[in-house]
Motif scaffolding. Sequence first.
Motif, PDB file in Angstrom:
ATOM      1  N   THR A   1       0.833  -1.196   0.000  1.00  0.00           N
ATOM      2  CA  THR A   1       0.000   0.000   0.000  1.00  0.00           C
ATOM      3  C   THR A   1       0.872   1.252   0.000  1.00  0.00           C
ATOM      4  O   THR A   1       1.906   1.291   0.679  1.00  0.00           O
ATOM      5  N   VAL A   2       0.436   2.237  -0.762  1.00  0.00           N
ATOM      6  CA  VAL A   2       1.106   3.535  -0.772  1.00  0.00           C
ATOM      7  C   VAL A   2       0.109   4.598  -0.347  1.00  0.00           C
ATOM      8  O   VAL A   2      -1.093   4.482  -0.635  1.00  0.00           O
ATOM      9  N   TYR A   3       0.594   5.586   0.374  1.00  0.00           N
ATOM     10  CA  TYR A   3      -0.248   6.647   0.902  1.00  0.00           C
ATOM     11  C   TYR A   3       0.227   8.003   0.378  1.00  0.00           C
ATOM     12  O   TYR A   3       1.398   8.182   0.060  1.00  0.00           O
ATOM     13  N   LEU A   4      -0.712   8.926   0.308  1.00  0.00           N
ATOM     14  CA  LEU A   4      -0.364  10.307  -0.005  1.00  0.00           C
ATOM     15  C   LEU A   4      -1.060  11.193   1.020  1.00  0.00           C
ATOM     16  O   LEU A   4      -2.281  11.339   0.990  1.00  0.00           O
ATOM     17  N   GLN A   5      -0.281  11.728   1.944  1.00  0.00           N
ATOM     18  CA  GLN A   5      -0.810  12.665   2.933  1.00  0.00           C
ATOM     19  C   GLN A   5      -0.731  14.060   2.342  1.00  0.00           C
ATOM     20  O   GLN A   5       0.347  14.547   2.012  1.00  0.00           O
ATOM     21  N   MET A   6      -1.894  14.687   2.188  1.00  0.00           N
ATOM     22  CA  MET A   6      -1.969  16.005   1.566  1.00  0.00           C
ATOM     23  C   MET A   6      -2.404  17.024   2.608  1.00  0.00           C
ATOM     24  O   MET A   6      -3.446  16.846   3.250  1.00  0.00           O
ATOM     25  N   SER A   7      -1.624  18.077   2.775  1.00  0.00           N
ATOM     26  CA  SER A   7      -1.933  19.130   3.739  1.00  0.00           C
ATOM     27  C   SER A   7      -1.888  20.477   3.031  1.00  0.00           C
ATOM     28  O   SER A   7      -1.358  20.597   1.927  1.00  0.00           O
ATOM     29  N   SER A   8      -2.421  21.487   3.698  1.00  0.00           N
ATOM     30  CA  SER A   8      -2.456  22.846   3.139  1.00  0.00           C
ATOM     31  C   SER A   8      -2.971  22.827   1.704  1.00  0.00           C
ATOM     32  O   SER A   8      -2.387  23.430   0.800  1.00  0.00           O
ATOM     33  N   LEU A   9      -4.062  22.135   1.515  1.00  0.00           N
ATOM     34  CA  LEU A   9      -4.606  21.963   0.168  1.00  0.00           C
ATOM     35  C   LEU A   9      -5.079  23.285  -0.419  1.00  0.00           C
ATOM     36  O   LEU A   9      -5.603  24.156   0.291  1.00  0.00           O
ATOM     37  N   LYS A  10      -4.888  23.412  -1.733  1.00  0.00           N
ATOM     38  CA  LYS A  10      -5.261  24.615  -2.468  1.00  0.00           C
ATOM     39  C   LYS A  10      -6.271  24.247  -3.542  1.00  0.00           C
ATOM     40  O   LYS A  10      -6.318  23.095  -3.996  1.00  0.00           O
ATOM     41  N   PRO A  11      -7.068  25.205  -3.997  1.00  0.00           N
ATOM     42  CA  PRO A  11      -8.025  24.905  -5.071  1.00  0.00           C
ATOM     43  C   PRO A  11      -7.348  24.310  -6.308  1.00  0.00           C
ATOM     44  O   PRO A  11      -7.947  23.460  -6.989  1.00  0.00           O
ATOM     45  N   GLU A  12      -6.117  24.714  -6.580  1.00  0.00           N
ATOM     46  CA  GLU A  12      -5.425  24.174  -7.757  1.00  0.00           C
ATOM     47  C   GLU A  12      -4.974  22.723  -7.586  1.00  0.00           C
ATOM     48  O   GLU A  12      -4.467  22.116  -8.531  1.00  0.00           O
ATOM     49  N   ASP A  13      -5.159  22.164  -6.407  1.00  0.00           N
ATOM     50  CA  ASP A  13      -4.906  20.735  -6.205  1.00  0.00           C
ATOM     51  C   ASP A  13      -6.093  19.881  -6.643  1.00  0.00           C
ATOM     52  O   ASP A  13      -6.004  18.649  -6.644  1.00  0.00           O
ATOM     53  N   THR A  14      -7.191  20.523  -6.986  1.00  0.00           N
ATOM     54  CA  THR A  14      -8.378  19.793  -7.434  1.00  0.00           C
ATOM     55  C   THR A  14      -8.066  19.013  -8.706  1.00  0.00           C
ATOM     56  O   THR A  14      -7.589  19.572  -9.698  1.00  0.00           O
ATOM     57  N   ALA A  15      -8.326  17.718  -8.664  1.00  0.00           N
ATOM     58  CA  ALA A  15      -8.028  16.837  -9.796  1.00  0.00           C
ATOM     59  C   ALA A  15      -8.485  15.423  -9.463  1.00  0.00           C
ATOM     60  O   ALA A  15      -8.851  15.136  -8.317  1.00  0.00           O
ATOM     61  N   VAL A  16      -8.434  14.566 -10.460  1.00  0.00           N
ATOM     62  CA  VAL A  16      -8.554  13.131 -10.214  1.00  0.00           C
ATOM     63  C   VAL A  16      -7.143  12.610  -9.945  1.00  0.00           C
ATOM     64  O   VAL A  16      -6.224  12.869 -10.739  1.00  0.00           O
ATOM     65  N   TYR A  17      -6.987  11.935  -8.836  1.00  0.00           N
ATOM     66  CA  TYR A  17      -5.686  11.410  -8.440  1.00  0.00           C
ATOM     67  C   TYR A  17      -5.636   9.917  -8.766  1.00  0.00           C
ATOM     68  O   TYR A  17      -6.529   9.150  -8.373  1.00  0.00           O
ATOM     69  N   TYR A  18      -4.585   9.538  -9.478  1.00  0.00           N
ATOM     70  CA  TYR A  18      -4.411   8.164  -9.916  1.00  0.00           C
ATOM     71  C   TYR A  18      -3.196   7.544  -9.243  1.00  0.00           C
ATOM     72  O   TYR A  18      -2.119   8.156  -9.184  1.00  0.00           O
ATOM     73  N   CYS A  19      -3.375   6.325  -8.783  1.00  0.00           N
ATOM     74  CA  CYS A  19      -2.267   5.540  -8.253  1.00  0.00           C
ATOM     75  C   CYS A  19      -1.594   4.809  -9.415  1.00  0.00           C
ATOM     76  O   CYS A  19      -2.274   4.328 -10.337  1.00  0.00           O
TER      77      CYS A  19
END
Length: 119
Positions: free
Chosen positions: A77-95
């Motif tokens: 398993t791989v994780y992505l911890q995302m903090s201080s999110l911005k509107p420009e981070d909006t997207a579909v995230y693919y593993c």
Amino acid sequence: QVQLVESGGGLVQPGGSLRLSCAASGSIFSINAMGWYRQAPGTQRELVARISSGDSPNDADSVKGRFTISRDNARNTVYLQMSSLKPEDTAVYYCHGALNNGSSTGRYWGPGTQVTVSS
């Protein structure tokens, strides 16, 4: 058959946090690398973060200091911890995974999970 399944996406306010997870299952002998890409509408898919079998993470400049990639080898398993999110981070995230099934290494993608950063 190898499968990657993402989870953890959703709607979050600017400045908030989310953690994405991606579990690999199936005929896996070893994992060379796993990572996260994202694609916003009208743009090309781009690398967000990647971690190799040597545990040396590689992050895109746009997320440095805000996103952290990690992996649990025992759980594939791989994780992505995302903090201080911005509107420009909006997207579909693919593993994405470069996985060896004992005879060859293939590149695999998950179906994607939507992340929306909006107030």
